[in-house]
Enzyme design. Structure first.
Site, PDB file in Angstrom:
ATOM      1  N   TYR A   1       0.851  -1.195   0.000  1.00 28.48           N
ATOM      2  CA  TYR A   1       0.000   0.000   0.000  1.00 28.48           C
ATOM      3  C   TYR A   1       0.882   1.238   0.000  1.00 28.48           C
ATOM      4  CZ  TYR A   1      -3.039   3.756   1.544  1.00 28.48           C
ATOM      5  OH  TYR A   1      -3.691   4.953   1.614  1.00 28.48           O
TER       6      TYR A   1
ATOM      7  N   GLU B   1      -3.473   7.741  -3.950  1.00 29.53           N
ATOM      8  CA  GLU B   1      -3.395   6.430  -3.297  1.00 29.53           C
ATOM      9  C   GLU B   1      -3.154   5.329  -4.320  1.00 29.53           C
ATOM     10  OE1 GLU B   1      -5.981   4.723   0.231  1.00 29.53           O
ATOM     11  OE2 GLU B   1      -7.035   4.401  -1.679  1.00 29.53           O
TER      12      GLU B   1
END
Length: 385
Positions: free
Chosen positions: A108, A196
């Site tokens: 991530y 993101e």
């Protein structure tokens, strides 16, 4: 402002962020051709402004061009429902056909503004593919953070620090450092509020790629980026919110049945809180602003009442720059033209309040006055019931 995954990847690629090869399509036949050009084995991904697409059936692996055709045919036109879309869902109008890559690891990576310190923060985690909120709740120690000065950008040593913590090494670490610094630059220079990558893909060959991408942008800065503003997809936005934006109104539709028209974001939040405190549920956030014109007030009232779920309305105005008499005149004009049938509770305080109350009292409309916020909230909750 939000953009689709394929648009976020276009923006990121401009800054040097590595992305898989892919093609946007709107017809199943185009998906077949795209898959053939990309080597046959592809992933077909619904393009909507929401996460959780995979669990909702909006992401499918295809082993060849014919399977890509069938997957696109199934996804295009579907009503995709996930946690982020709400029960109303989103209709899928386009899909991204992207090459399927060998997955060694999923990580991530994300950038947001940390308001506690007033700096952007690069976050990384070994738990790729999970929502960062879930990781924070279940494994808070797994979220790595590096704050950085937006004028200087994320430094290479900071990127290496994150890479080491994620147990990367060799050429993969070098590619990760390049990726992370490019992502930070994209966030800064595009005036993003969120950038993101989830998941960040590490391939078997050590490549580092954005398997998925999400970007949101500051509406107050979007005028500096006409190329990004042109990416706005009105089909993905609530029609009432789109209409409100035409008049520079801050409107967000909610799930309740009490319409709220307030001036000032702080007062609007307090108004929604006190409605909840009295057992009601606000149908919207609507801030007409500190310097609203009568025309804006009329349009705000019209938009608020366009929601069929509104059973009662609370108007809570503190007249500072905006005058109470002007607000009252706008409400009366809109209410008469719309032939309003729902109960309306009005609380006015501040500049020209007596004149505003006189306009309301002489309007011939059934308006219920209130002196305090508590009185207004109790009255409108009772009226909605």
């Amino acid at each position: 402002m939000k953009v689709h995954e394929y648009q976020a990847k276009e923006i990121l690629a401009h800054y040097g962020v590595a992305i898989p090869r892919g093609r946007l399509v709107t017809r199943p036949e185009e998906a077949r051709a795209a898959a053939s050009d990309l080597g046959g084995r592809v992933v077909v991904k619904a393009q909507v402004h929401a996460g959780g697409r995979g669990k909702a059936g909006g992401v499918k692996l295809a082993v060849d061009a014919e399977e890509a055709f069938r997957a696109a045919k199934q996804i295009l036109g579907m009503k995709l429902v996930s946690k982020q879309t709400g029960p109303e869902g989103r209709i899928v109008h386009k899909v991204l056909v992207e090459e399927a890559l060998e997955i060694a690891r999923e990580l991530y990576l994300g950038v947001v503004l940390d308001r506690t310190v007033g700096l952007p923060v690069m976050m990384a985690s070994k738990f790729g593919g999970m929502e960062i909120e879930e990781v924070a709740a279940e494994h808070p120690e797994a979220i790595l953070k590096e704050h950085f000065d937006p004028c200087q950008g994320l430094q290479a040593y900071q990127a290496r620090k994150l890479g080491f913590a994620l147990e990367l090494s060799g050429e993969t670490l070098k590619k990760f450092v390049k990726f992370v610094t490019a992502l930070a630059r994209a966030y800064n220079e595009s005036d993003a509020t969120l950038a993101e990558i989830n998941p960040l893909l590490i391939t078997g060959g050590g490549e580092v790629l954005a398997l998925d991408a999400k970007m949101n942008f500051d509406d107050n800065a979007i005028a500096r980026h006409p190329e990004i503003a042109a990416m706005r997809d009105l089909d993905e936005e609530d029609p009432l919110e789109v209409e409100a934006s035409k008049f520079d109104l801050n409107y967000i539709k909610l799930d309740g049945n009490i319409g709220c028209m307030v001036n000032g974001a702080g007062l609007a939040m307090a108004t929604m809180d006190i409605i909840k405190h009295h057992g009601g549920a606000p149908a919207n956030f609507l801030d007409v602003g500190g310097g609203a014109s009568q025309e804006q007030v009329e349009n705000a009232f019209r938009i608020l009442l366009s929601d069929p779920g509104v059973k009662a309305v609370l108007i809570n105005i503190f007249g500072g720059i905006v005058r109470c008499d002007m607000i009252a005149a706008g409400v009366v004009a809109a209410a008469k033209s719309l032939k309003v049938k729902v109960p309306i509770v009005v609380r006015l305080q501040g500049t020209n309040v007596e004149e505003g109350r006189r306009i309301l009292a002489e309007s011939g409309l059934k308006l219920q006055p209130a002196d305090t916020m508590a009185d207004a909230a109790a009255a409108v909750v009772a009226a909605a019931r």
